[in-house]
Motif scaffolding. Structure first.
Motif, PDB file in Angstrom:
ATOM      1  N   THR A 138       0.834  -1.208   0.000  1.00  0.00           N
ATOM      2  CA  THR A 138       0.000   0.000   0.000  1.00  0.00           C
ATOM      3  C   THR A 138       0.864   1.252   0.000  1.00  0.00           C
ATOM      4  OG1 THR A 138      -1.798  -1.151   1.156  1.00  0.00           O
ATOM      5  CG2 THR A 138      -1.788   1.258   1.268  1.00  0.00           C
ATOM      6  N   ALA A 139       1.878   1.265   0.849  1.00  0.00           N
ATOM      7  CA  ALA A 139       2.759   2.435   0.926  1.00  0.00           C
ATOM      8  C   ALA A 139       3.474   2.666  -0.402  1.00  0.00           C
ATOM      9  CB  ALA A 139       3.765   2.260   2.054  1.00  0.00           C
ATOM     10  N   ALA A 140       3.842   1.587  -1.085  1.00  0.00           N
ATOM     11  CA  ALA A 140       4.538   1.724  -2.370  1.00  0.00           C
ATOM     12  C   ALA A 140       3.642   2.341  -3.433  1.00  0.00           C
ATOM     13  CB  ALA A 140       5.045   0.370  -2.843  1.00  0.00           C
ATOM     14  N   ARG A 141       2.325   2.284  -3.227  1.00  0.00           N
ATOM     15  CA  ARG A 141       1.367   2.835  -4.175  1.00  0.00           C
ATOM     16  C   ARG A 141       0.727   4.130  -3.673  1.00  0.00           C
ATOM     17  NH1 ARG A 141       1.453  -2.657  -4.502  1.00  0.00           N
ATOM     18  NH2 ARG A 141       0.920  -3.677  -6.489  1.00  0.00           N
ATOM     19  N   CYS A 142       1.117   4.592  -2.510  1.00  0.00           N
ATOM     20  CA  CYS A 142       0.470   5.742  -1.872  1.00  0.00           C
ATOM     21  C   CYS A 142       0.965   7.054  -2.481  1.00  0.00           C
ATOM     22  CB  CYS A 142       0.752   5.722  -0.369  1.00  0.00           C
ATOM     23  SG  CYS A 142      -0.186   6.947   0.572  1.00  0.00           S
ATOM     24  N   LYS A 143       0.053   8.009  -2.632  1.00  0.00           N
ATOM     25  CA  LYS A 143       0.421   9.309  -3.193  1.00  0.00           C
ATOM     26  C   LYS A 143       0.874  10.285  -2.114  1.00  0.00           C
ATOM     27  CE  LYS A 143      -4.425  10.816  -3.132  1.00  0.00           C
ATOM     28  NZ  LYS A 143      -5.603  11.149  -3.966  1.00  0.00           N
ATOM     29  N   HIS A 144       0.818   9.847  -0.850  1.00  0.00           N
ATOM     30  CA  HIS A 144       1.209  10.706   0.265  1.00  0.00           C
ATOM     31  C   HIS A 144       2.487  10.177   0.919  1.00  0.00           C
ATOM     32  CE1 HIS A 144      -2.866  12.340   0.003  1.00  0.00           C
ATOM     33  NE2 HIS A 144      -3.331  11.105   0.107  1.00  0.00           N
ATOM     34  N   LYS A 145       3.265  11.064   1.489  1.00  0.00           N
ATOM     35  CA  LYS A 145       4.390  10.661   2.325  1.00  0.00           C
ATOM     36  C   LYS A 145       3.843  10.374   3.717  1.00  0.00           C
ATOM     37  CE  LYS A 145       8.766  12.175   4.332  1.00  0.00           C
ATOM     38  NZ  LYS A 145       9.738  13.272   4.485  1.00  0.00           N
ATOM     39  N   LEU A 146       3.921   9.126   4.142  1.00  0.00           N
ATOM     40  CA  LEU A 146       3.339   8.708   5.413  1.00  0.00           C
ATOM     41  C   LEU A 146       4.337   8.849   6.550  1.00  0.00           C
ATOM     42  CD1 LEU A 146       1.538   5.484   4.118  1.00  0.00           C
ATOM     43  CD2 LEU A 146       0.545   7.771   4.457  1.00  0.00           C
ATOM     44  N   GLY A 147       3.804   8.806   7.771  1.00  0.00           N
ATOM     45  CA  GLY A 147       4.655   8.949   8.948  1.00  0.00           C
ATOM     46  C   GLY A 147       5.526   7.739   9.203  1.00  0.00           C
ATOM     47  N   ALA A 148       4.992   6.539   8.921  1.00  0.00           N
ATOM     48  CA  ALA A 148       5.750   5.311   9.157  1.00  0.00           C
ATOM     49  C   ALA A 148       5.034   4.138   8.516  1.00  0.00           C
ATOM     50  CB  ALA A 148       5.929   5.058  10.654  1.00  0.00           C
ATOM     51  N   VAL A 149       5.818   3.089   8.259  1.00  0.00           N
ATOM     52  CA  VAL A 149       5.297   1.817   7.775  1.00  0.00           C
ATOM     53  C   VAL A 149       5.915   0.735   8.656  1.00  0.00           C
ATOM     54  CG1 VAL A 149       5.111   0.243   5.807  1.00  0.00           C
ATOM     55  CG2 VAL A 149       5.199   2.721   5.414  1.00  0.00           C
ATOM     56  N   PHE A 150       5.118  -0.258   9.044  1.00  0.00           N
ATOM     57  CA  PHE A 150       5.678  -1.336   9.858  1.00  0.00           C
ATOM     58  C   PHE A 150       5.160  -2.684   9.378  1.00  0.00           C
ATOM     59  CE2 PHE A 150       1.903   0.207  12.022  1.00  0.00           C
ATOM     60  CZ  PHE A 150       1.228  -0.935  12.466  1.00  0.00           C
ATOM     61  N   ALA A 151       6.020  -3.697   9.477  1.00  0.00           N
ATOM     62  CA  ALA A 151       5.682  -5.042   9.016  1.00  0.00           C
ATOM     63  C   ALA A 151       6.329  -6.057   9.949  1.00  0.00           C
ATOM     64  CB  ALA A 151       6.161  -5.258   7.581  1.00  0.00           C
ATOM     65  N   MET A 152       5.502  -6.904  10.545  1.00  0.00           N
ATOM     66  CA  MET A 152       5.993  -7.897  11.498  1.00  0.00           C
ATOM     67  C   MET A 152       5.728  -9.299  10.959  1.00  0.00           C
ATOM     68  SD  MET A 152       4.672  -5.954  14.953  1.00  0.00           S
ATOM     69  CE  MET A 152       3.049  -5.648  14.239  1.00  0.00           C
ATOM     70  N   SER A 153       6.796 -10.087  10.862  1.00  0.00           N
ATOM     71  CA  SER A 153       6.707 -11.438  10.285  1.00  0.00           C
ATOM     72  C   SER A 153       6.129 -11.385   8.880  1.00  0.00           C
ATOM     73  CB  SER A 153       5.868 -12.360  11.187  1.00  0.00           C
ATOM     74  OG  SER A 153       6.464 -12.517  12.450  1.00  0.00           O
ATOM     75  N   SER A 154       6.660 -10.493   8.076  1.00  0.00           N
ATOM     76  CA  SER A 154       6.112 -10.229   6.738  1.00  0.00           C
ATOM     77  C   SER A 154       7.220 -10.274   5.690  1.00  0.00           C
ATOM     78  CB  SER A 154       5.439  -8.853   6.709  1.00  0.00           C
ATOM     79  OG  SER A 154       4.502  -8.722   7.763  1.00  0.00           O
ATOM     80  N   TYR A 155       6.805 -10.423   4.432  1.00  0.00           N
ATOM     81  CA  TYR A 155       7.764 -10.462   3.329  1.00  0.00           C
ATOM     82  C   TYR A 155       7.050 -10.144   2.029  1.00  0.00           C
ATOM     83  CZ  TYR A 155       5.696 -14.997   2.134  1.00  0.00           C
ATOM     84  OH  TYR A 155       4.818 -15.987   1.780  1.00  0.00           O
ATOM     85  N   LEU A 156       7.835  -9.879   0.990  1.00  0.00           N
ATOM     86  CA  LEU A 156       7.329  -9.693  -0.359  1.00  0.00           C
ATOM     87  C   LEU A 156       7.891 -10.784  -1.261  1.00  0.00           C
ATOM     88  CD1 LEU A 156       7.808  -5.822  -0.793  1.00  0.00           C
ATOM     89  CD2 LEU A 156       5.689  -7.037  -0.208  1.00  0.00           C
ATOM     90  N   CYS A 157       7.126 -11.145  -2.290  1.00  0.00           N
ATOM     91  CA  CYS A 157       7.600 -12.149  -3.249  1.00  0.00           C
ATOM     92  C   CYS A 157       8.795 -11.614  -4.038  1.00  0.00           C
ATOM     93  CB  CYS A 157       6.478 -12.532  -4.213  1.00  0.00           C
ATOM     94  SG  CYS A 157       5.152 -13.493  -3.454  1.00  0.00           S
ATOM     95  N   ASP A 158       9.601 -12.531  -4.534  1.00  0.00           N
ATOM     96  CA  ASP A 158      10.790 -12.137  -5.286  1.00  0.00           C
ATOM     97  C   ASP A 158      10.443 -11.375  -6.564  1.00  0.00           C
ATOM     98  OD1 ASP A 158      12.193 -13.446  -3.333  1.00  0.00           O
ATOM     99  OD2 ASP A 158      12.660 -15.211  -4.547  1.00  0.00           O
ATOM    100  N   ASP A 159       9.257 -11.660  -7.135  1.00  0.00           N
ATOM    101  CA  ASP A 159       8.861 -10.974  -8.358  1.00  0.00           C
ATOM    102  C   ASP A 159       7.831  -9.882  -8.085  1.00  0.00           C
ATOM    103  OD1 ASP A 159       6.511 -12.361  -7.820  1.00  0.00           O
ATOM    104  OD2 ASP A 159       6.179 -12.958  -9.916  1.00  0.00           O
ATOM    105  N   SER A 160       7.773  -9.393  -6.850  1.00  0.00           N
ATOM    106  CA  SER A 160       6.742  -8.431  -6.463  1.00  0.00           C
ATOM    107  C   SER A 160       6.729  -7.192  -7.357  1.00  0.00           C
ATOM    108  CB  SER A 160       6.949  -7.993  -5.007  1.00  0.00           C
ATOM    109  OG  SER A 160       6.021  -6.984  -4.639  1.00  0.00           O
ATOM    110  N   TRP A 161       5.531  -6.683  -7.569  1.00  0.00           N
ATOM    111  CA  TRP A 161       5.342  -5.425  -8.287  1.00  0.00           C
ATOM    112  C   TRP A 161       6.158  -4.318  -7.645  1.00  0.00           C
ATOM    113  CZ3 TRP A 161       3.665  -0.747  -6.475  1.00  0.00           C
ATOM    114  CH2 TRP A 161       3.283   0.220  -7.424  1.00  0.00           C
ATOM    115  N   VAL A 162       6.333  -4.377  -6.333  1.00  0.00           N
ATOM    116  CA  VAL A 162       7.078  -3.328  -5.622  1.00  0.00           C
ATOM    117  C   VAL A 162       8.485  -3.198  -6.178  1.00  0.00           C
ATOM    118  CG1 VAL A 162       8.055  -2.634  -3.394  1.00  0.00           C
ATOM    119  CG2 VAL A 162       5.717  -3.535  -3.498  1.00  0.00           C
ATOM    120  N   TRP A 163       9.149  -4.336  -6.396  1.00  0.00           N
ATOM    121  CA  TRP A 163      10.533  -4.273  -6.872  1.00  0.00           C
ATOM    122  C   TRP A 163      10.617  -3.676  -8.275  1.00  0.00           C
ATOM    123  CZ3 TRP A 163      11.895  -4.497  -2.387  1.00  0.00           C
ATOM    124  CH2 TRP A 163      11.654  -5.553  -1.505  1.00  0.00           C
TER     125      TRP A 163
END
Length: 234
Positions: A138-163
């Protein structure tokens, strides 16, 4: 959505923490988990939670939409996105379902700003397990600069759109910005205007997690760092 006001806060919130639940859970379940952690951990945790409350910070616990989940034989579950070939990050990302949930959460962020008058820099988004993954997306697609992002026990796929998105933005920045002797790889990476990289990112993972291995989360954190992400904890 209705913002969950902590202890009867009557005025508009000054900040919002959006906490996304894990797969098969719900906003109510995530709320119960957070409150249980606050109740059963040392007093320092409770005092920090009280500080948030007293500062006018509210917590929002959104629900993922019910959708068929391939890892549950296609039965309907409350998940932020599908995983079609298993948990391993080497499997392809189901970007279509990711897009739908990221749009849902960015609409929530927009409403916090427009209806609750919360500045985007006073909004944090994160979550546990799949919830942390969708927060990064969500943050990678957000049009605003957010205060913080946090992820616990999380990951992204190797071919993720984010990369691919970050690589494209980095390439565009590097080809349009003139190089000089003071230009470093780090400064080039940080030149992106992507909200995910402009926000501090807290990532944590249980060392004995046998469901989502530590290395999956660590690999995502390291990948974000290579793009100039401001990673904390890892």
């Amino acid at each position: 959505y209705t913002l969950m006001v902590v202890d009867g806060l009557s005025s508009l919130p000054k900040g919002v923490v959006i906490f996304c639940h894990g797969s098969g859970d719900s906003g109510a379940g995530a709320k119960a988990m957070v409150e249980d952690v606050v109740r059963t951990t040392p007093s320092s945790c409770s005092s920090k939670y009280k500080l948030l409350r007293d500062s006018g910070i509210v917590f929002e616990y959104p629900n993922a939409k019910l959708r068929p989940y391939s890892l549950n034989d296609g039965y309907m579950m409350r998940v932020w996105f599908d995983r079609t070939n298993g948990m391993d990050p080497r499997n392809p990302e189901d970007t279509a379902s990711v897009e739908a949930s990221a749009a849902q959460l960015n609409q929530l962020i927009d409403r916090c700003i427009s209806e609750q008058s919360v500045p985007p820099e006073n909004i944090a988004i994160g979550g546990f397990s799949m919830g942390g993954g969708i927060a990064l997306q969500t943050a990678a697609r957000c049009k605003h600069k957010l205060g913080a992002v946090f992820a616990m026990s999380s990951y992204l796929c190797d071919d993720s759109w984010v990369w691919s998105k970050l690589e494209k933005q980095q390439h565009n920045n590097n080809t349009t910005r003139p190089m000089d002797d003071s230009t470093t790889a780090s400064s080039m990476n940080n030149s992106t205007n992507n909200s995910l990289l402009l926000s501090p990112i807290f990532m944590a993972h249980g060392s004995r997690d046998d469901f989502v291995p530590l290395q999956w989360g660590k690999s995502t954190a390291e990948h974000l760092e290579r793009f100039g992400g401001d990673i904390h904890q890892f």
